[in-house]
Design a protein around this motif. Sequence first.
Motif, PDB file in Angstrom:
ATOM      1  N   GLY A  59       0.732  -1.162  -0.036  1.00  0.00           N
ATOM      2  CA  GLY A  59      -0.035   0.052  -0.097  1.00  0.00           C
ATOM      3  C   GLY A  59       0.916   1.243  -0.041  1.00  0.00           C
ATOM      4  O   GLY A  59       0.448   2.437  -0.146  1.00  0.00           O
ATOM      5  N   THR A  66      -4.270   5.848  -1.868  1.00  0.00           N
ATOM      6  CA  THR A  66      -5.353   6.607  -1.917  1.00  0.00           C
ATOM      7  C   THR A  66      -5.779   7.223  -0.715  1.00  0.00           C
ATOM      8  O   THR A  66      -6.424   8.445  -0.461  1.00  0.00           O
ATOM      9  CB  THR A  66      -6.646   5.828  -2.549  1.00  0.00           C
ATOM     10  OG1 THR A  66      -7.057   4.681  -1.677  1.00  0.00           O
ATOM     11  CG2 THR A  66      -6.487   5.425  -3.871  1.00  0.00           C
ATOM     12  N   ASP A  73      -4.976   0.906   2.603  1.00  0.00           N
ATOM     13  CA  ASP A  73      -4.754   0.974   0.625  1.00  0.00           C
ATOM     14  C   ASP A  73      -4.183  -0.284   0.202  1.00  0.00           C
ATOM     15  O   ASP A  73      -4.657  -0.835  -0.686  1.00  0.00           O
ATOM     16  CB  ASP A  73      -3.546   2.264   0.492  1.00  0.00           C
ATOM     17  CG  ASP A  73      -4.236   3.580   0.689  1.00  0.00           C
ATOM     18  OD1 ASP A  73      -5.463   3.418   0.923  1.00  0.00           O
ATOM     19  OD2 ASP A  73      -3.412   4.361   0.821  1.00  0.00           O
TER      20      ASP A  73
END
Length: 189
Positions: A59, A66, A73
């Motif tokens: 992530g 995001t 993420d």
Amino acid sequence: MSEEPTSWARAVARGELAEPLPRRWAHTQGVAERARRLGGILGREAGLLVRAALLHDVGYAPRLATTGFHPLDGARFLRDAHGADDQLTRLVANHSFALLEAEERGLREVLEVEFPLLEDQRLVDALVWCDMTTTPDGGPTTVGARLAEILGRYGEESTVGRFIRRASPEILAAVARVEAELVAQPRWG
């Protein structure tokens, strides 16, 4: 442990991290190497641990960030883009007491609803041990040195710093439980 799922996890992690974040990729490889050492105490769950170790920081990949909270993420990416299994996504989402950091970020409820904690404490502890005894460059370290390094890198009053200070007792306890199992593990040959 089946090599196919592990190869998939390695390919996904390499594809997302190796070029944009080579140091994070080095850490990830070190965490996976630590996970392989725990095969003797985890039995059939050893493959899942290695896959989670390979994917725990995916992530951080810039294209996946995001929310800015890498466990969430990464878990969403694995679930949505790859159809990864529930146990794997929940381990990634909750690695190293991420729920406490989610709370610092106002994302605790989101994390709890989407990716509830696993009930298998040994598996959760094992991933904590792998992550928290590996340097950012992928080498082995002590949990104390790792906690100090994280605080030094992010600062004590940062979101990560506050989280690490809150999570330290839990991290230390998880690492101690795994190390006790490693000491008790029978040695072969």
